[in-house]
Design an enzyme around this catalytic site. Structure first.
Site, PDB file in Angstrom:
ATOM      1  N   ASP A 180      -5.972  -0.185  12.499  1.00 26.07           N
ATOM      2  CA  ASP A 180      -4.914  -0.865  11.762  1.00 26.07           C
ATOM      3  C   ASP A 180      -4.724  -2.282  12.266  1.00 26.07           C
ATOM      4  O   ASP A 180      -4.330  -2.490  13.420  1.00 26.07           O
ATOM      5  CB  ASP A 180      -3.617  -0.063  11.923  1.00 26.07           C
ATOM      6  CG  ASP A 180      -2.475  -0.586  11.058  1.00 26.07           C
ATOM      7  OD1 ASP A 180      -2.699  -1.533  10.283  1.00 26.07           O
ATOM      8  OD2 ASP A 180      -1.367  -0.047  11.153  1.00 26.07           O
ATOM      9  N   ASP A 383      -4.211  -7.139   5.485  1.00 24.92           N
ATOM     10  CA  ASP A 383      -3.803  -5.932   6.207  1.00 24.92           C
ATOM     11  C   ASP A 383      -4.759  -4.788   5.866  1.00 24.92           C
ATOM     12  O   ASP A 383      -5.000  -4.503   4.696  1.00 24.92           O
ATOM     13  CB  ASP A 383      -2.366  -5.572   5.812  1.00 24.92           C
ATOM     14  CG  ASP A 383      -1.843  -4.361   6.560  1.00 24.92           C
ATOM     15  OD1 ASP A 383      -2.161  -4.223   7.756  1.00 24.92           O
ATOM     16  OD2 ASP A 383      -1.129  -3.556   5.956  1.00 24.92           O
TER      17      ASP A 383
END
Length: 505
Positions: A180, A383
């Site tokens: 992430d 992201d």
């Protein structure tokens, strides 16, 4: 002129105390049940130079994709990709890990979770929770009014789609982790689970059986650095530093902050790697063992391995859940000329995120009539954990209008959650869809692969994989759906990020 925007950071504050006599159990309860305090900070600014010029249509661009209907749905079996075009010559990356989709047949967890796979609606709801969490950290002021933000705690939602396998401990044991770019702290579940650990594929890590594990003490400077990485003040029990992180959907991990040996490959071993050893964990993590933090904070994997890799990493996200991609660190040789770079920016309101300067969008080879100031008002991050790209409302409505016009020969159907431009492709063998490209500072294009245009519920409900923010000041987010099959290269040292076509299948 430097690119700036005015904003207000609403940063999560934990009620966890740093009292060294506080028990771990009390800290657990405190982190899970107390609401957050929010504080305002001064205006923030991006690093960077002059914004790109007004874009014209690309005359050389082929304006549409022709895709097979059968390609819209993932295959029932895993198909491993061997294409890695980040560098000239395959497999030149120093360290390369295989990336698989958490819910696909390439994941070793797939057999256990077949009955519990999330529905498309659930995926979109979880994605919206993550987006709201991110946007709550950038409550921008637009035309003198403040954006409405949710009161979630912790950092961005830790339930990304893609996982890699790394080794932890001595002797090394392999664990599958969600990676992430929107998170900094790496953590895994650890024995003994004080109250609760969710089910995972591999046996839970037992630090007492590793010769290289050690706790970080409360008075160590590394302990105090947790606050900027998790949004919560660290706690302390028996002189051991205790972390707590809670995500936007109320998933959480609480445990000891420690050091351990991290093994990425046989030749890439990092001693005394700082990570969270979770004693109480729950949430939407599937059967993974935890999370690999690739943000920009000093305790992220990228920062802790900077001396070896120089802050350079790249990935390619597979086009379907039944294929594979890669996550690579560092490189050998020359980066392919296929990759084009744009400046990687920093926002002082939250420097952990990777910011870009989005300036334009094209649909079907034509630039949309959207002022660059629309994107400057919100700012944009990339992201890996957000699924659907979020755009400023004006930009999205213009994109939607153009896309619908070019898709007018196909029947539209009802929306799915936040996705309002959906089609019924029943009876078609192939469909022709307009190409979409995003343009960044310097006129650098990111041509979205055909696999990144649609979010598919079934053939009778195939939706444009973009959504509009509710407020012009909400941060825009480049999601992972639009990054599929691209080489995405983060060069932190040189403050740039690159995109190249055809990185993986």
């Amino acid at each position: 002129m430097a690119n700036t925007f005015m904003g207000r950071r609403e940063k999560a504050r934990s009620m966890a105390t740093t009292n060294p006599f506080l028990s771990l159990g009390v800290l657990f309860s405190t982190l899970l049940i107390l609401s957050l305090l929010f504080c305002s900070e001064n205006a923030s600014a991006y690093e960077g130079g002059v914004r790109g010029e007004t874009m014209e249509s690309d005359p050389h661009q082929q304006h549409s994709h022709v895709i097979k209907i059968s390609d819209l749905l993932p295959a029932p079996v895993c198909s491993t990709s061997t294409s890695t075009s980040t560098h000239e010559g395959n497999n030149n990356a120093q360290t390369m890990l295989k990336v698989v989709h958490k819910h696909g047949p390439c994941s070793k967890h797939s057999s256990k979770q077949k009955a519990k796979l999330p529905t498309p609606t659930q995926i979109l709801l979880e994605d919206q929770s993550r987006v709201e969490m991110i946007q709550s950290r950038f409550a921008n002021q637009v035309h003198g009014s403040k954006a409405t933000t949710p009161t979630h705690s912790g950092r961005s939602l830790g339930t990304g789609n893609y996982i890699v396998t790394v080794g932890i401990g001595s002797p090394k044991r392999d664990f599958s982790l969600i990676f992430d770019t929107g998170s900094d702290l790496t953590w895994i579940q650890c024995e003994p689970c004080v109250a609760h650990c969710y089910k995972q594929q591999e046996p839970i890590f037992n630090p007492s059986k590793s010769s290289s594990y050690s706790n970080i003490t409360c008075n160590a400077k590394e302990c105090s650095s947790l606050k900027s990485a998790t949004g919560n003040s660290p706690g302390c029990t028996s002189s051991t530093c205790v972390y707590g992180i809670q995500y936007g959907d109320q998933s959480y991990s609480v445990g000891y902050f420690g050091r351990e040996t991290l093994t990425l490959t046989s030749s890439d071993v990092f001693n005394k790697f700082m990570f969270g050893c979770g004693q109480r964990n729950d949430g939407l993590f599937g059967y993974t063992a935890g999370l690999l933090g690739l943000g920009r904070n000093k305790i992220s994997l990228i920062s802790q391995t900077y001396q070896k890799y120089g802050g350079l990493f790249s990935y390619c996200l597979p086009s379907t859940s039944s294929s594979t991609g890669y996550l690579a660190f560092g490189y050998q040789g020359k980066i392919s000329s296929n990759v084009k770079f744009t400046p990687l920016l920093v926002n002082t309101a939250d420097p952990s995120f990777y910011f870009l300067d989005l300036i334009a969008i094209s649909v079907g080879g034509k630039k949309l009539p959207i002022s660059a100031s629309v994107f400057a008002t919100s700012g944009t991050i990339i992201d890996s954990g957000t699924v659907i790209t979020r755009l400023p409302p004006t930009a999205y409505s213009t994109l939607r209008s153009s896309f619908r016009k070019l898709m007018s020969s196909y029947p539209m159907v009802s929306p799915i959650s936040i996705l309002d431009t959906c089609y019924n492709f029943t009876g078609y063998k192939t469909v022709k869809i307009p190409k979409i490209a995003l343009y960044f500072r310097g006129g650098i294009p990111m041509d979205i692969d055909s696999s990144g245009v649609f979010f598919v519920r079934n053939i009778a409900q195939v939706c444009l994989a973009f959504a509009g923010n509710s407020d012009a000041g909400d941060i825009a987010i480049l999601g992972n759906k639009q990054q599929q099959r691209l080489d995405v290269i983060y060069d932190v040292a040189k403050k740039r990020i690159g995109f190249g076509l055809g990185g993986c299948s």
